[in-house]
Design a protein around this motif. Structure first.
Motif, mmCIF file in Angstrom:
data_model
loop_
_atom_site.group_PDB
_atom_site.id
_atom_site.type_symbol
_atom_site.label_atom_id
_atom_site.label_comp_id
_atom_site.label_asym_id
_atom_site.label_seq_id
_atom_site.Cartn_x
_atom_site.Cartn_y
_atom_site.Cartn_z
ATOM 1 N N GLY A 73 -5.055 2.367 -8.273
ATOM 2 C CA GLY A 73 -6.170 2.378 -7.316
ATOM 3 C C GLY A 73 -7.421 1.768 -7.939
ATOM 4 O O GLY A 73 -8.122 0.958 -7.318
ATOM 5 N N ARG A 118 -5.737 0.205 1.248
ATOM 6 C CA ARG A 118 -6.808 -0.604 0.672
ATOM 7 C C ARG A 118 -6.724 -2.056 1.131
ATOM 8 O O ARG A 118 -7.336 -2.941 0.528
ATOM 9 C CB ARG A 118 -6.723 -0.526 -0.860
ATOM 10 N N ARG A 139 -0.680 6.055 -9.250
ATOM 11 C CA ARG A 139 -1.523 5.841 -8.067
ATOM 12 C C ARG A 139 -3.004 5.801 -8.448
ATOM 13 O O ARG A 139 -3.755 4.929 -7.998
ATOM 14 C CB ARG A 139 -1.261 6.965 -7.058
ATOM 15 N N LEU A 195 -0.687 3.447 -0.891
ATOM 16 C CA LEU A 195 -1.959 3.137 -1.554
ATOM 17 C C LEU A 195 -2.423 1.719 -1.207
ATOM 18 O O LEU A 195 -3.569 1.509 -0.795
ATOM 19 C CB LEU A 195 -1.798 3.269 -3.077
#
Ligand code: AMP
Ligand code: MG
Length: 360
Positions: free
Chosen positions: A258, A299, A254, A295
């Motif tokens: 990210g 985003r 993650r 995640l």
């Protein structure tokens, strides 16, 4: 647009596979057959893939697997537009078996040969299954690889970061071995983790929050060592250890992914609906998939995780990657050789994503 029919052959590790795929870019394509013969049983006593056993097994069964693929697809070799085979990277013995067989078929049937990069097969699977548009961000997590890449075209990849030691799937397999769980380790660890307490054992998360490779490199060896030390203490609850391990892997994936989402947005600011694609055998892990979905959505990225049977090694993805190159007018000479190593982004062989180079 023209529809192409391509036979694919995959022999780079411990799956002997052949498939027939029909379609045209950007996909989705039609999978007319997808035969995968897994050698898991042959390698299970050793807790990992033994190269010599693998190449011998490929040699013994590949012809029959190809025959079944054509039969199930109800196409003759004459109806095929091109023959695609994995030419690397992978265990060289197996790659030689598959590529040589493909060459023999191409010569005998007078068809073009397409030498496919196994990683490109994984990378382009989401186009075969879902028609995902270029460019997209790819997290490739398999038994041999752990990489983040921007995929801009069938032969245009930018490596953002890769593992400095073990692949993610390898970490799962080694963990299974340490915990006495069966091979292959991924599904066994996931199953045990589902019944365990992830907070029971504090395990390290190597590189978490660190800037190495612009924050997109991976490392799993410290995690493996910590787990070995934990097991050596003698009294370990297998489910809790599996859950603690998986939680650490999720945190690592993650964090790194990210950072790659941010980088992708910088590199491709005009992408209307950016997508994170997760491919490779580890993408079959439900807990990892769920964490990455949260995640991506937070985003404003879409996410595509191909179905598990197309995430692990298969020949449909090789046929499709071959089809994409064939549709672009590319084929290979019969003299092309097998390659044990073959990075998708040759400008960054073994690099960790600090630069971005054109590889075309
Ligand atoms: P591949 O190299 O793409 O064929 O993927 C095989 C790797 O994926 C092996 O290392 C497996 O342990 C791993 N794998 C398969 N299923 C899972 C799962 N459910 N969770 C984690 N890893 C998995
Ligand atoms: Mg693979």
């Amino acid at each position: 647009m023209d529809n192409f029919t391509v036979l694919g052959i995959e022999t780079s590790c411990d799956e002997t596979a052949a498939a027939v795929v029909r379609g045209s870019p950007p996909g989705p394509g039609e999978i007319l057959s997808n035969i995968v013969f897994s050698q898991n049983e042959a390698h299970a006593p050793y807790g990992g893939v033994v190269p010599e056993i693998a190449s011998r097994a490929h040699l013994e069964i590949l012809d029959g697997v190809i025959e079944s693929a054509l039969e199930q697809a109800k196409v003759a070799l004459g109806d095929i537009d091109a023959i695609a085979a994995t030419a690397g990277p992978g265990l060289i013995g197996g790659v030689i078996v598959g590529l040589t067989t493909a060459k023999a078929l191409a010569l005998a049937a007078n068809k073009p040969l397409i030498a496919v990069n196994h990683l490109a097969g994984h990378a382009l699977t989401a186009r075969l299954t879902d028609g995902v548009a270029f460019p997209f961000l790819l997290l490739l997590v398999s038994g041999g690889h752990c990489q983040l890449l921007a995929v801009e075209g069938p032969e245009k990849f930018w490596l953002y970061g890769s593992t400095m030691d073990d692949a993610a799937g390898e970490a799962f397999d080694k963990t299974a071995k340490l915990l006495g769980l069966p091979y292959p380790g991924g599904p066994a660890v996931e199953e045990a983790a589902a019944h365990g307490n992830a907070r029971r054992y504090p395990l390290p998360r190597p590189l978490l929050g660190r800037p190495q490779g612009s924050g997109m490199a991976f490392s799993f060896s410290g995690l493996k060592t910590a787990l070995r030390q934990l097991v050596q203490t003698g009294t370990v609850d297998v489910n809790d250890a599996a859950a603690s391990f998986q939680a650490a892997v999720i945190d690592i994936l993650r964090d790194r992914t990210g950072n790659a989402l941010s980088r992708f947005q910088q590199d491709f600011p005009d992408t209307a609906a950016p997508t994170l694609v997760v491919a490779g055998g580890v993408a079959a892990n439900f807990a990892i998939g769920s964490a990455l979905t949260v995640l991506a959505e937070s985003r404003n990225f879409g996410i595509q995780i191909p179905p598990p049977n197309y995430c692990t090694d298969n020949a449909a993805m090789i046929a499709w990657a071959g089809l994409e190159r064939f549709a672009a007018g590319v084929s290979d000479s019969i003299g092309i050789g097998p390659r044990a190593r073959w990075p998708l982004d040759p400008g960054l062989d073994g690099g960790h994503g600090d630069q971005r180079q054109d590889t075309a």
